[in-house]
Design a protein around this motif. Sequence first.
Motif, PDB file in Angstrom:
ATOM      1  N   VAL A  37       0.836  -1.205   0.000  1.00  0.00           N
ATOM      2  CA  VAL A  37       0.000   0.000   0.000  1.00  0.00           C
ATOM      3  C   VAL A  37       0.866   1.249   0.000  1.00  0.00           C
ATOM      4  O   VAL A  37       0.626   2.196  -0.742  1.00  0.00           O
ATOM      5  N   VAL A  38       1.913   1.235   0.851  1.00  0.00           N
ATOM      6  CA  VAL A  38       2.822   2.382   0.931  1.00  0.00           C
ATOM      7  C   VAL A  38       3.545   2.588  -0.393  1.00  0.00           C
ATOM      8  O   VAL A  38       3.678   3.705  -0.883  1.00  0.00           O
ATOM      9  N   GLU A  39       4.020   1.471  -0.996  1.00  0.00           N
ATOM     10  CA  GLU A  39       4.731   1.571  -2.261  1.00  0.00           C
ATOM     11  C   GLU A  39       3.814   2.085  -3.365  1.00  0.00           C
ATOM     12  O   GLU A  39       4.216   2.885  -4.206  1.00  0.00           O
ATOM     13  N   THR A  40       2.558   1.624  -3.359  1.00  0.00           N
ATOM     14  CA  THR A  40       1.589   2.092  -4.355  1.00  0.00           C
ATOM     15  C   THR A  40       1.349   3.581  -4.205  1.00  0.00           C
ATOM     16  O   THR A  40       1.291   4.323  -5.189  1.00  0.00           O
ATOM     17  N   ALA A  41       1.213   4.023  -2.949  1.00  0.00           N
ATOM     18  CA  ALA A  41       1.000   5.453  -2.690  1.00  0.00           C
ATOM     19  C   ALA A  41       2.197   6.261  -3.170  1.00  0.00           C
ATOM     20  O   ALA A  41       2.047   7.341  -3.748  1.00  0.00           O
ATOM     21  N   ALA A  42       3.408   5.732  -2.931  1.00  0.00           N
ATOM     22  CA  ALA A  42       4.621   6.437  -3.344  1.00  0.00           C
ATOM     23  C   ALA A  42       4.705   6.534  -4.860  1.00  0.00           C
ATOM     24  O   ALA A  42       5.056   7.572  -5.417  1.00  0.00           O
ATOM     25  N   VAL A  43       4.359   5.437  -5.547  1.00  0.00           N
ATOM     26  CA  VAL A  43       4.396   5.431  -7.009  1.00  0.00           C
ATOM     27  C   VAL A  43       3.403   6.439  -7.568  1.00  0.00           C
ATOM     28  O   VAL A  43       3.710   7.210  -8.474  1.00  0.00           O
ATOM     29  N   ASN A  44       2.171   6.435  -7.008  1.00  0.00           N
ATOM     30  CA  ASN A  44       1.153   7.379  -7.471  1.00  0.00           C
ATOM     31  C   ASN A  44       1.574   8.814  -7.212  1.00  0.00           C
ATOM     32  O   ASN A  44       1.272   9.718  -7.993  1.00  0.00           O
ATOM     33  N   SER A  45       2.261   9.034  -6.076  1.00  0.00           N
ATOM     34  CA  SER A  45       2.702  10.382  -5.740  1.00  0.00           C
ATOM     35  C   SER A  45       3.757  10.872  -6.717  1.00  0.00           C
ATOM     36  O   SER A  45       3.827  12.053  -7.037  1.00  0.00           O
ATOM     37  N   GLU A  46       4.604   9.939  -7.195  1.00  0.00           N
ATOM     38  CA  GLU A  46       5.683  10.303  -8.094  1.00  0.00           C
ATOM     39  C   GLU A  46       5.198  10.486  -9.530  1.00  0.00           C
ATOM     40  O   GLU A  46       5.845  11.140 -10.331  1.00  0.00           O
ATOM     41  N   LYS A  47       4.052   9.898  -9.875  1.00  0.00           N
ATOM     42  CA  LYS A  47       3.539  10.016 -11.230  1.00  0.00           C
ATOM     43  C   LYS A  47       3.180  11.464 -11.535  1.00  0.00           C
ATOM     44  O   LYS A  47       2.786  12.223 -10.665  1.00  0.00           O
ATOM     45  N   GLU A  48       3.300  11.813 -12.797  1.00  0.00           N
ATOM     46  CA  GLU A  48       2.997  13.171 -13.220  1.00  0.00           C
ATOM     47  C   GLU A  48       1.496  13.420 -13.143  1.00  0.00           C
ATOM     48  O   GLU A  48       0.698  12.693 -13.735  1.00  0.00           O
ATOM     49  N   LYS A  49       1.110  14.444 -12.407  1.00  0.00           N
ATOM     50  CA  LYS A  49      -0.305  14.787 -12.289  1.00  0.00           C
ATOM     51  C   LYS A  49      -0.722  15.668 -13.467  1.00  0.00           C
ATOM     52  O   LYS A  49       0.099  16.375 -14.048  1.00  0.00           O
ATOM     53  N   ILE A  50      -2.004  15.631 -13.789  1.00  0.00           N
ATOM     54  CA  ILE A  50      -2.489  16.396 -14.937  1.00  0.00           C
ATOM     55  C   ILE A  50      -2.471  17.898 -14.652  1.00  0.00           C
ATOM     56  O   ILE A  50      -2.439  18.704 -15.580  1.00  0.00           O
ATOM     57  N   GLY A  51      -2.504  18.277 -13.386  1.00  0.00           N
ATOM     58  CA  GLY A  51      -2.434  19.687 -13.015  1.00  0.00           C
ATOM     59  C   GLY A  51      -3.802  20.319 -12.816  1.00  0.00           C
ATOM     60  O   GLY A  51      -4.822  19.839 -13.320  1.00  0.00           O
ATOM     61  N   PHE A  52      -3.804  21.421 -12.073  1.00  0.00           N
ATOM     62  CA  PHE A  52      -5.053  22.109 -11.758  1.00  0.00           C
ATOM     63  C   PHE A  52      -5.727  22.653 -13.019  1.00  0.00           C
ATOM     64  O   PHE A  52      -6.950  22.627 -13.141  1.00  0.00           O
ATOM     65  N   GLY A  53      -4.918  23.152 -13.951  1.00  0.00           N
ATOM     66  CA  GLY A  53      -5.482  23.741 -15.164  1.00  0.00           C
ATOM     67  C   GLY A  53      -6.263  22.737 -15.993  1.00  0.00           C
ATOM     68  O   GLY A  53      -7.391  23.011 -16.427  1.00  0.00           O
ATOM     69  N   LYS A  54      -5.669  21.561 -16.219  1.00  0.00           N
ATOM     70  CA  LYS A  54      -6.350  20.544 -17.019  1.00  0.00           C
ATOM     71  C   LYS A  54      -7.568  20.002 -16.286  1.00  0.00           C
ATOM     72  O   LYS A  54      -8.613  19.741 -16.904  1.00  0.00           O
ATOM     73  N   ALA A  55      -7.438  19.835 -14.963  1.00  0.00           N
ATOM     74  CA  ALA A  55      -8.576  19.353 -14.175  1.00  0.00           C
ATOM     75  C   ALA A  55      -9.735  20.343 -14.254  1.00  0.00           C
ATOM     76  O   ALA A  55     -10.905  19.954 -14.391  1.00  0.00           O
ATOM     77  N   GLU A  56      -9.412  21.633 -14.193  1.00  0.00           N
ATOM     78  CA  GLU A  56     -10.443  22.666 -14.318  1.00  0.00           C
ATOM     79  C   GLU A  56     -11.093  22.598 -15.698  1.00  0.00           C
ATOM     80  O   GLU A  56     -12.319  22.719 -15.833  1.00  0.00           O
ATOM     81  N   GLY A  57     -10.272  22.381 -16.736  1.00  0.00           N
ATOM     82  CA  GLY A  57     -10.799  22.286 -18.093  1.00  0.00           C
ATOM     83  C   GLY A  57     -11.751  21.113 -18.258  1.00  0.00           C
ATOM     84  O   GLY A  57     -12.787  21.225 -18.928  1.00  0.00           O
ATOM     85  N   ILE A  58     -11.411  19.978 -17.635  1.00  0.00           N
ATOM     86  CA  ILE A  58     -12.278  18.796 -17.697  1.00  0.00           C
ATOM     87  C   ILE A  58     -13.622  19.098 -17.036  1.00  0.00           C
ATOM     88  O   ILE A  58     -14.685  18.729 -17.547  1.00  0.00           O
ATOM     89  N   ALA A  59     -13.563  19.793 -15.897  1.00  0.00           N
ATOM     90  CA  ALA A  59     -14.801  20.146 -15.194  1.00  0.00           C
ATOM     91  C   ALA A  59     -15.646  21.109 -16.027  1.00  0.00           C
ATOM     92  O   ALA A  59     -16.877  20.989 -16.079  1.00  0.00           O
ATOM     93  N   ARG A  60     -14.990  22.047 -16.699  1.00  0.00           N
ATOM     94  CA  ARG A  60     -15.720  23.019 -17.528  1.00  0.00           C
ATOM     95  C   ARG A  60     -16.358  22.344 -18.746  1.00  0.00           C
ATOM     96  O   ARG A  60     -17.390  22.806 -19.249  1.00  0.00           O
TER      97      ARG A  60
END
Length: 207
Positions: free
Chosen positions: A43-66
């Motif tokens: 579980v810890v390793e999975t969390a670490a891997v997800n944390s290290e992955k590139e996030k889409i960012g606030f801008g793209k997330a906002e665009g998806i919501a719009r």
Amino acid sequence: MKEGIKMKKLILVPAAGLLLFGGIAFANSNEGTQQDTQLQTAVVETAAVNSEKEKIGFGKAEGIARDIIDGQMTDIELERDNGKQYYDIEMYANGYEYDIEVDAITGEVLKNKREKENDFDDDDKKAASTQASAQNGKAYGAVKISAEDAVKAALAVVSGEVEDVELEHDDGRVYYDIEIDNHYEEHEVKVDATNGEILEVETDIED
């Protein structure tokens, strides 16, 4: 003498059986503990891997919501739950508030919910709500820059990971309230939503 020896053997056999059973129980206990430890590590390793992955960012997330709701973003927050990261986004449109969740890694829409319209039994409360809704609509209509641009402006003055972006309005001014954390300090940056001007920066030192 022979009978005495036989009796001792009969007594020793159950004792040996108990020791053997105890050994099995102890082994099973150790095995269970190892499995629990391995599961926790996974579980810890999975969390670490997800944390290290590139996030889409606030801008793209906002665009998806719009793309889902043709309205104004009023709040967007990076959330973490069981090793999974997602953006919790609040939108405002036509007097309604919408709650949208977007996976921070894949951009998948996890939730899209419209808040129920208030069922007022008091005319004064209904009028107050209608007035507040109109004020919100007017304030949000004055927004000229996106949350993404506001975040860029904030990160130009402080460094760290953006945790929350909220659209506020007070005394006729509409602005983004942005929270940024760099593990040592927590920054709160207010950015004018009409022109991108930095209005205020507050910093708290983490213990």
